[in-house]
Scaffold this motif. Sequence first.
Motif, PDB file in Angstrom:
ATOM      1  N   GLN A 171       0.812  -1.213   0.000  1.00  0.00           N
ATOM      2  CA  GLN A 171       0.000   0.000   0.000  1.00  0.00           C
ATOM      3  C   GLN A 171       0.851   1.271   0.000  1.00  0.00           C
ATOM      4  OE1 GLN A 171      -2.689  -0.565   3.287  1.00  0.00           O
ATOM      5  NE2 GLN A 171      -3.877  -2.119   2.217  1.00  0.00           N
ATOM      6  N   LEU A 172       1.912   1.287   0.814  1.00  0.00           N
ATOM      7  CA  LEU A 172       2.763   2.477   0.825  1.00  0.00           C
ATOM      8  C   LEU A 172       3.572   2.599  -0.465  1.00  0.00           C
ATOM      9  CD1 LEU A 172       4.241   3.028   4.402  1.00  0.00           C
ATOM     10  CD2 LEU A 172       2.669   4.455   3.122  1.00  0.00           C
ATOM     11  N   LYS A 173       3.922   1.477  -1.054  1.00  0.00           N
ATOM     12  CA  LYS A 173       4.615   1.517  -2.344  1.00  0.00           C
ATOM     13  C   LYS A 173       3.746   2.247  -3.371  1.00  0.00           C
ATOM     14  CE  LYS A 173       6.548  -1.411  -5.994  1.00  0.00           C
ATOM     15  NZ  LYS A 173       6.850  -2.799  -6.431  1.00  0.00           N
ATOM     16  N   GLU A 174       2.466   1.943  -3.373  1.00  0.00           N
ATOM     17  CA  GLU A 174       1.534   2.568  -4.306  1.00  0.00           C
ATOM     18  C   GLU A 174       1.411   4.062  -4.044  1.00  0.00           C
ATOM     19  OE1 GLU A 174      -2.784   1.486  -4.186  1.00  0.00           O
ATOM     20  OE2 GLU A 174      -2.302   0.638  -6.156  1.00  0.00           O
ATOM     21  N   LEU A 175       1.288   4.434  -2.772  1.00  0.00           N
ATOM     22  CA  LEU A 175       1.146   5.853  -2.430  1.00  0.00           C
ATOM     23  C   LEU A 175       2.414   6.633  -2.742  1.00  0.00           C
ATOM     24  CD1 LEU A 175      -0.760   5.622   0.981  1.00  0.00           C
ATOM     25  CD2 LEU A 175      -1.714   6.007  -1.291  1.00  0.00           C
ATOM     26  N   SER A 176       3.555   6.038  -2.433  1.00  0.00           N
ATOM     27  CA  SER A 176       4.830   6.698  -2.705  1.00  0.00           C
ATOM     28  C   SER A 176       5.052   6.878  -4.201  1.00  0.00           C
ATOM     29  CB  SER A 176       5.978   5.902  -2.091  1.00  0.00           C
ATOM     30  OG  SER A 176       7.215   6.536  -2.313  1.00  0.00           O
ATOM     31  N   THR A 177       4.640   5.906  -4.975  1.00  0.00           N
ATOM     32  CA  THR A 177       4.767   6.001  -6.430  1.00  0.00           C
ATOM     33  C   THR A 177       3.899   7.133  -6.971  1.00  0.00           C
ATOM     34  OG1 THR A 177       5.225   3.631  -6.583  1.00  0.00           O
ATOM     35  CG2 THR A 177       4.516   4.734  -8.599  1.00  0.00           C
ATOM     36  N   ILE A 178       2.719   7.311  -6.398  1.00  0.00           N
ATOM     37  CA  ILE A 178       1.825   8.398  -6.816  1.00  0.00           C
ATOM     38  C   ILE A 178       2.437   9.762  -6.482  1.00  0.00           C
ATOM     39  CG2 ILE A 178      -0.402   9.524  -6.387  1.00  0.00           C
ATOM     40  CD1 ILE A 178      -1.482   6.656  -5.745  1.00  0.00           C
ATOM     41  N   ALA A 179       2.933   9.900  -5.246  1.00  0.00           N
ATOM     42  CA  ALA A 179       3.330  11.211  -4.732  1.00  0.00           C
ATOM     43  C   ALA A 179       4.796  11.544  -4.950  1.00  0.00           C
ATOM     44  CB  ALA A 179       3.004  11.304  -3.244  1.00  0.00           C
ATOM     45  N   SER A 180       5.639  10.560  -5.249  1.00  0.00           N
ATOM     46  CA  SER A 180       7.072  10.778  -5.489  1.00  0.00           C
ATOM     47  C   SER A 180       7.687  11.744  -4.475  1.00  0.00           C
ATOM     48  CB  SER A 180       7.295  11.310  -6.904  1.00  0.00           C
ATOM     49  OG  SER A 180       6.814  10.410  -7.867  1.00  0.00           O
ATOM     50  N   PRO A 181       7.794  11.362  -3.202  1.00  0.00           N
ATOM     51  CA  PRO A 181       8.268  12.303  -2.170  1.00  0.00           C
ATOM     52  C   PRO A 181       9.729  12.711  -2.377  1.00  0.00           C
ATOM     53  CG  PRO A 181       7.247  10.340  -1.192  1.00  0.00           C
ATOM     54  CD  PRO A 181       7.461  10.045  -2.637  1.00  0.00           C
ATOM     55  N   ASP A 182      10.025  13.942  -1.967  1.00  0.00           N
ATOM     56  CA  ASP A 182      11.409  14.403  -1.885  1.00  0.00           C
ATOM     57  C   ASP A 182      11.983  14.117  -0.505  1.00  0.00           C
ATOM     58  OD1 ASP A 182      11.672  16.001  -4.503  1.00  0.00           O
ATOM     59  OD2 ASP A 182       9.822  16.779  -3.628  1.00  0.00           O
ATOM     60  N   VAL A 183      11.096  14.117   0.487  1.00  0.00           N
ATOM     61  CA  VAL A 183      11.480  13.870   1.877  1.00  0.00           C
ATOM     62  C   VAL A 183      10.497  12.865   2.462  1.00  0.00           C
ATOM     63  CG1 VAL A 183      11.820  14.889   4.166  1.00  0.00           C
ATOM     64  CG2 VAL A 183      12.348  16.232   2.108  1.00  0.00           C
ATOM     65  N   ALA A 184      11.009  11.864   3.161  1.00  0.00           N
ATOM     66  CA  ALA A 184      10.152  10.898   3.868  1.00  0.00           C
ATOM     67  C   ALA A 184      10.489  10.953   5.353  1.00  0.00           C
ATOM     68  CB  ALA A 184      10.367   9.491   3.334  1.00  0.00           C
ATOM     69  N   VAL A 185       9.443  11.015   6.186  1.00  0.00           N
ATOM     70  CA  VAL A 185       9.594  11.023   7.639  1.00  0.00           C
ATOM     71  C   VAL A 185       8.912   9.778   8.195  1.00  0.00           C
ATOM     72  CG1 VAL A 185       9.111  12.271   9.783  1.00  0.00           C
ATOM     73  CG2 VAL A 185       9.549  13.554   7.659  1.00  0.00           C
ATOM     74  N   ILE A 186       9.635   8.985   8.992  1.00  0.00           N
ATOM     75  CA  ILE A 186       9.039   7.821   9.656  1.00  0.00           C
ATOM     76  C   ILE A 186       9.070   8.079  11.156  1.00  0.00           C
ATOM     77  CG2 ILE A 186       9.053   5.316   9.949  1.00  0.00           C
ATOM     78  CD1 ILE A 186      10.514   5.052   7.322  1.00  0.00           C
ATOM     79  N   THR A 187       7.892   8.158  11.768  1.00  0.00           N
ATOM     80  CA  THR A 187       7.779   8.566  13.172  1.00  0.00           C
ATOM     81  C   THR A 187       8.234   7.483  14.146  1.00  0.00           C
ATOM     82  OG1 THR A 187       5.477   7.824  13.302  1.00  0.00           O
ATOM     83  CG2 THR A 187       5.869  10.108  12.626  1.00  0.00           C
ATOM     84  N   ASN A 188       7.902   6.232  13.866  1.00  0.00           N
ATOM     85  CA  ASN A 188       8.249   5.113  14.749  1.00  0.00           C
ATOM     86  C   ASN A 188       7.773   3.809  14.109  1.00  0.00           C
ATOM     87  OD1 ASN A 188       5.347   4.978  15.397  1.00  0.00           O
ATOM     88  ND2 ASN A 188       5.772   6.743  16.700  1.00  0.00           N
ATOM     89  N   ILE A 189       8.239   2.711  14.649  1.00  0.00           N
ATOM     90  CA  ILE A 189       7.742   1.390  14.270  1.00  0.00           C
ATOM     91  C   ILE A 189       7.239   0.732  15.549  1.00  0.00           C
ATOM     92  CG2 ILE A 189       8.259  -0.863  13.276  1.00  0.00           C
ATOM     93  CD1 ILE A 189       8.411   1.426  11.255  1.00  0.00           C
TER      94      ILE A 189
END
Length: 444
Positions: A171-189
């Motif tokens: 699901q995130l692969k699909e969203l990232s492909t749509i939006a092509s981010p310049d910056v990605a922030v991951i808050t926690n796992i």
Amino acid sequence: MKLTVKKILEITKGQLISGEENLEIESFSKDTRTIKKGDCYVGIKGENFDGNRFWNDAKEKGACACLLDSFEGELKESVPFTIILVSDTIKAIQALAHYVRIESHAKVVAITGSAGKTSTKDMIASVLKEKYKVLKTPGNLNGQIGLPLNILSYKDEPVWVLEMGMNDFGQLKELSTIASPDVAVITNIGTAHIGILGSRENILKAKLEILEGMNDTGTLILNGDNDLLKTVKTNLKQITFGLETTNDFVATDIKMTSENTICKIENHEIKIPVMGEVFVYNALAAYTVGKLFSLTPEEIKQGIESFQMSNNRMNTIKTTKYTIINDTYNANPDSMKSAIKTLATLKGRKVAILGDMLELGEKEIEYHQEIGEFCNGKIDVLIAIGSLSKNIFDKFTKEKYYFKTNEEAEKNLNNILKEDDTILIKASHSMKLEEIVTYLQKNS
């Protein structure tokens, strides 16, 4: 951004049932209840309804066109109404959103994580607005439909702050492909969706799909205190934030009041207008992004201090009798512990009204028992609501009450609560514990 029907047909490989190719469309909506005059209505087929059937309702409410993947009905007007037929409306709006993203030349910041996505997104946007016009995700519309519709609302904003959610691989692969981010922030796992993905390691793998749409010049910003995020190594520029001194951006001198959290970042004192150590991490993420976008420390400080929390997320409500902390939007073990930890720092008698945490899989009983044990020594009174929350109740050793439903709890709250209590209310969204908040506001 205005799109002609001709361009939409080209991007979606659609068919024009009726209407004009030269019509320009600027806004899209999937909801006939809130559609505005001039919107293009998008008919989406769900599990329990078919949005394609409401095209005429949209037309009567002023829609300029409809984007559908099935069409039944008849057009009788002498002036043709525009109807575009595609094979899949969700795939169509995703393709349109990707086109808009590329044509916009905007800088895109994407945020994901197990907890704190929405508050981090809001705080980053609050900071960047000090210097730029910003397009941001409204609420938590962060999925396969909400994200592209948000992108399609683009006007001329040079910076986008987009929240990305998921509950399974791909699901995130699909969203990232749509939006092509310049910056990605991951808050926690953490453990959100562990019932589907099976382990925190799998959650990390799924979250790292946010990198799929990025190019080699992108930047990855990570919570460097998180045990699993510490292990991430990529070819991208990586920046970490946290409370541990090994991070690139560190918060110190943390203090809490009943309304604020105060900390220092790079020796600048910042007053975060909501209580809880978790919001220090939000502020660190926002500070890091602000520096990356060339904001001054004063601009970043102003952006953080003017941040406004979304509804039902650690919102403090003062009534004539009680102080209520409304955190009813959602819950998982990590966010539940964070909220309880915050409650524990406050003065006076501390009451936690806790409901079920859902989507935790085979370990759901164990996770609820863990919360009960975590409450020991931190709160004075526990009120547990819901079948799974009986396990929280069982492990708590002080004053405690258990109810199966919200209605049962409401009948007994006046006999349990005392004047000047501080009351945390938290559970998964479908438990509807906001009903308890409303009840206390009306009856105090």
